[in-house]
Design an enzyme around this catalytic site. Structure first.
Site, PDB file in Angstrom:
ATOM      1  N   ASN A   8       0.872  -1.174   0.000  1.00  0.00           N
ATOM      2  CA  ASN A   8       0.000   0.000   0.000  1.00  0.00           C
ATOM      3  C   ASN A   8       0.911   1.226   0.000  1.00  0.00           C
ATOM      4  O   ASN A   8       1.506   1.560   1.027  1.00  0.00           O
ATOM      5  CB  ASN A   8      -0.895  -0.030   1.243  1.00  0.00           C
ATOM      6  CG  ASN A   8      -1.745   1.225   1.362  1.00  0.00           C
ATOM      7  OD1 ASN A   8      -1.798   2.045   0.436  1.00  0.00           O
ATOM      8  ND2 ASN A   8      -2.418   1.382   2.495  1.00  0.00           N
ATOM      9  N   TRP A   9       1.016   1.856  -1.152  1.00  0.00           N
ATOM     10  CA  TRP A   9       1.956   2.979  -1.285  1.00  0.00           C
ATOM     11  C   TRP A   9       1.415   4.269  -0.645  1.00  0.00           C
ATOM     12  O   TRP A   9       2.145   5.257  -0.564  1.00  0.00           O
ATOM     13  CB  TRP A   9       2.276   3.222  -2.773  1.00  0.00           C
ATOM     14  CG  TRP A   9       3.101   2.144  -3.411  1.00  0.00           C
ATOM     15  CD1 TRP A   9       3.630   1.026  -2.804  1.00  0.00           C
ATOM     16  CD2 TRP A   9       3.507   2.075  -4.795  1.00  0.00           C
ATOM     17  NE1 TRP A   9       4.329   0.279  -3.716  1.00  0.00           N
ATOM     18  CE2 TRP A   9       4.278   0.889  -4.945  1.00  0.00           C
ATOM     19  CE3 TRP A   9       3.298   2.887  -5.904  1.00  0.00           C
ATOM     20  CZ2 TRP A   9       4.826   0.518  -6.178  1.00  0.00           C
ATOM     21  CZ3 TRP A   9       3.854   2.517  -7.128  1.00  0.00           C
ATOM     22  CH2 TRP A   9       4.618   1.341  -7.257  1.00  0.00           C
ATOM     23  N   LYS A  10       0.160   4.264  -0.261  1.00  0.00           N
ATOM     24  CA  LYS A  10      -0.452   5.454   0.354  1.00  0.00           C
ATOM     25  C   LYS A  10      -0.198   6.686  -0.532  1.00  0.00           C
ATOM     26  O   LYS A  10      -0.257   6.569  -1.749  1.00  0.00           O
ATOM     27  CB  LYS A  10       0.038   5.623   1.799  1.00  0.00           C
ATOM     28  CG  LYS A  10      -0.159   4.320   2.609  1.00  0.00           C
ATOM     29  CD  LYS A  10       0.065   4.481   4.078  1.00  0.00           C
ATOM     30  CE  LYS A  10      -0.134   3.136   4.782  1.00  0.00           C
ATOM     31  NZ  LYS A  10      -0.066   3.225   6.226  1.00  0.00           N
ATOM     32  N   HIS A 102      -9.418   1.222   4.883  1.00  0.00           N
ATOM     33  CA  HIS A 102      -8.151   1.421   5.589  1.00  0.00           C
ATOM     34  C   HIS A 102      -8.379   2.364   6.775  1.00  0.00           C
ATOM     35  O   HIS A 102      -9.183   3.297   6.686  1.00  0.00           O
ATOM     36  CB  HIS A 102      -7.088   1.987   4.642  1.00  0.00           C
ATOM     37  CG  HIS A 102      -5.723   1.918   5.229  1.00  0.00           C
ATOM     38  ND1 HIS A 102      -5.276   2.836   6.158  1.00  0.00           N
ATOM     39  CD2 HIS A 102      -4.715   1.028   5.067  1.00  0.00           C
ATOM     40  CE1 HIS A 102      -4.049   2.497   6.530  1.00  0.00           C
ATOM     41  NE2 HIS A 102      -3.683   1.416   5.887  1.00  0.00           N
ATOM     42  N   GLU A 180      -5.260  -4.926  10.462  1.00  0.00           N
ATOM     43  CA  GLU A 180      -4.221  -3.922  10.712  1.00  0.00           C
ATOM     44  C   GLU A 180      -4.546  -3.171  12.010  1.00  0.00           C
ATOM     45  O   GLU A 180      -5.376  -2.245  12.000  1.00  0.00           O
ATOM     46  CB  GLU A 180      -4.178  -2.906   9.565  1.00  0.00           C
ATOM     47  CG  GLU A 180      -3.857  -3.497   8.215  1.00  0.00           C
ATOM     48  CD  GLU A 180      -3.303  -2.450   7.262  1.00  0.00           C
ATOM     49  OE1 GLU A 180      -2.167  -2.619   6.807  1.00  0.00           O
ATOM     50  OE2 GLU A 180      -3.990  -1.441   6.991  1.00  0.00           O
ATOM     51  N   GLY A 186       2.820   2.127  10.925  1.00  0.00           N
ATOM     52  CA  GLY A 186       3.832   3.177  10.825  1.00  0.00           C
ATOM     53  C   GLY A 186       4.525   3.518  12.122  1.00  0.00           C
ATOM     54  O   GLY A 186       5.195   4.546  12.235  1.00  0.00           O
ATOM     55  N   SER A 224       3.582  -2.210  10.397  1.00  0.00           N
ATOM     56  CA  SER A 224       5.026  -2.276  10.674  1.00  0.00           C
ATOM     57  C   SER A 224       5.657  -3.615  10.286  1.00  0.00           C
ATOM     58  O   SER A 224       6.612  -4.060  10.931  1.00  0.00           O
ATOM     59  CB  SER A 224       5.313  -1.944  12.148  1.00  0.00           C
ATOM     60  OG  SER A 224       4.947  -0.603  12.429  1.00  0.00           O
ATOM     61  N   GLY A 245       3.016  -1.140   4.280  1.00  0.00           N
ATOM     62  CA  GLY A 245       3.082   0.283   3.961  1.00  0.00           C
ATOM     63  C   GLY A 245       4.510   0.696   3.659  1.00  0.00           C
ATOM     64  O   GLY A 245       5.024   0.503   2.559  1.00  0.00           O
ATOM     65  N   GLY A 246       5.180   1.259   4.660  1.00  0.00           N
ATOM     66  CA  GLY A 246       6.506   1.845   4.473  1.00  0.00           C
ATOM     67  C   GLY A 246       7.500   0.939   3.762  1.00  0.00           C
ATOM     68  O   GLY A 246       8.217   1.385   2.849  1.00  0.00           O
TER      69      GLY A 246
HETATM   70  P1  13P Z   1       3.211   0.292   7.666  1.00  0.00           P
HETATM   71  O1  13P Z   1       3.693  -1.010   7.057  1.00  0.00           O
HETATM   72  O2  13P Z   1       3.956   1.481   7.201  1.00  0.00           O
HETATM   73  O3  13P Z   1       3.081   0.180   9.154  1.00  0.00           O
HETATM   74  O4  13P Z   1       1.705   0.509   7.098  1.00  0.00           O
HETATM   75  C1  13P Z   1       0.803  -0.542   7.162  1.00  0.00           C
HETATM   76  C2  13P Z   1      -0.408  -0.162   6.407  1.00  0.00           C
HETATM   77  O5  13P Z   1      -1.133   0.739   6.802  1.00  0.00           O
HETATM   78  C3  13P Z   1      -0.671  -0.878   5.160  1.00  0.00           C
HETATM   79  O6  13P Z   1      -1.958  -0.625   4.703  1.00  0.00           O
END
Ligand code: 13P
Length: 266
Positions: A8-10, A102, A180, A186, A224, A245-246
């Site tokens: 998920n590149w947000k 999300h 999640e 994050g 995370s 995410g990250g």
């Molecule tokens: P992180 O992996 O950055 O914690 O984000 C998780 C997320 O929200 C994926 O949708």
């Protein structure tokens, strides 16, 4: 069971140039269908809406699927909804899946049960698969309300089944649940694998109770996940993959996570 690792590149990367650099790295590492099949792990990325068409065009002949991060609740196709992108539009841009619910959408856009039921209906109407995100906040975790929160969020799936039976015939192939915990997103904080495993078991049992056909729901963990902790999550049979995410913003860490799940399923 096949594992899924979804990035998920947000609201990243900032520029088309950086998107292309990330794709270059990703496609160099995963450059043939054969290689991806050999990984035993389905990869998917969800770029921001502005990059969806260009990313899906570049991924077209690759084994990496492309998802939207959200769709409009108001209409499955067109209408006077400034700022929205519909399920039909993201499908036309090349997405085959969409993330829905999300926690960042729930928090910053006040997405409710009814809104998410609408979105899920629109997604399935337009042939999109849905990665449906659920999870508790830190306060809810501290108050030991995790399972109650999850049950309330999963009611969207229950209501979908009750209202839209014609759309849900092959729902087990078109729906993925991503657990999640909001406090793990994050932050670098993660629940124990045992906690995630127990919560996933509850999710699988709950969804199976909605319909016999949903007795082997794919449930991903997100929050995370990184190259260092992926092995521990991948080792648990209740954890069918990761929503990342990250760590999905670097091909190396994203593919290391995928590799952890591939090794665990082989
Ligand atoms: P992180 O992996 O950055 O914690 O984000 C998780 C997320 O929200 C994926 O949708």
């Amino acid at each position: 069971m096949q594992a899924w690792v979804i990035g998920n590149w947000k609201q990243n990367p900032a520029t088309s140039h950086d998107v292309n650099a990330l794709l270059d790295d990703l496609l160099t590492a995963v450059d043939t269908q054969e290689q991806a099949n050999a990984t035993g792990c389905q990869l998917m990325v969800a770029p921001s809406c502005i990059h969806l068409a260009s990313v899906s065009a570049r991924l077209k002949d690759s084994p990496v699927l492309c998802a939207a991060q959200d769709i409009s609740a108001h209409s499955a196709n067109t209408g006077a909804y400034t700022g929205d992108c519909s399920a039909q539009q993201v499908a036309d841009a090349g997405a085959t899946w969409t993330i829905l619910g999300h926690s960042e959408r729930r928090q910053y856009h006040q997405e409710s049960h009814d809104c998410l039921l609408q979105k899920m209906t629109h997604a399935l109407t337009q042939g999109l698969g849905v990665i449906f995100c659920i999870g508790e906040t830190q306060a809810q975790y501290d108050a030991e309300e995790t399972l109650d929160v999850i049950d309330a969020q999963l009611a969207v799936v229950k209501d979908l089944l009750a209202q839209q039976s014609e759309l849900t015939a092959n729902l087990s192939e078109r729906l993925i649940i991503a657990y999640e915990p909001v406090w793990a997103i994050g932050t670098g904080k993660v629940p124990t694998v045992q906690e995630v495993s127990a919560t996933h078991q509850h999710i699988k049992q709950t969804v199976a109770g909605f319909a016999d056909s949903l007795d082997s729901m794919t449930v991903l963990y997100g929050g995370s996940v990184n190259a260092d902790n992926a092995d521990s999550f991948a080792a648990d049979p209740m954890i069918d993959g990761a929503l990342v995410g990250g760590a999905s913003l670097k091909a190396e860490s994203f593919l290391a996570i995928a590799d952890a799940f591939r090794r665990a399923t082989s």
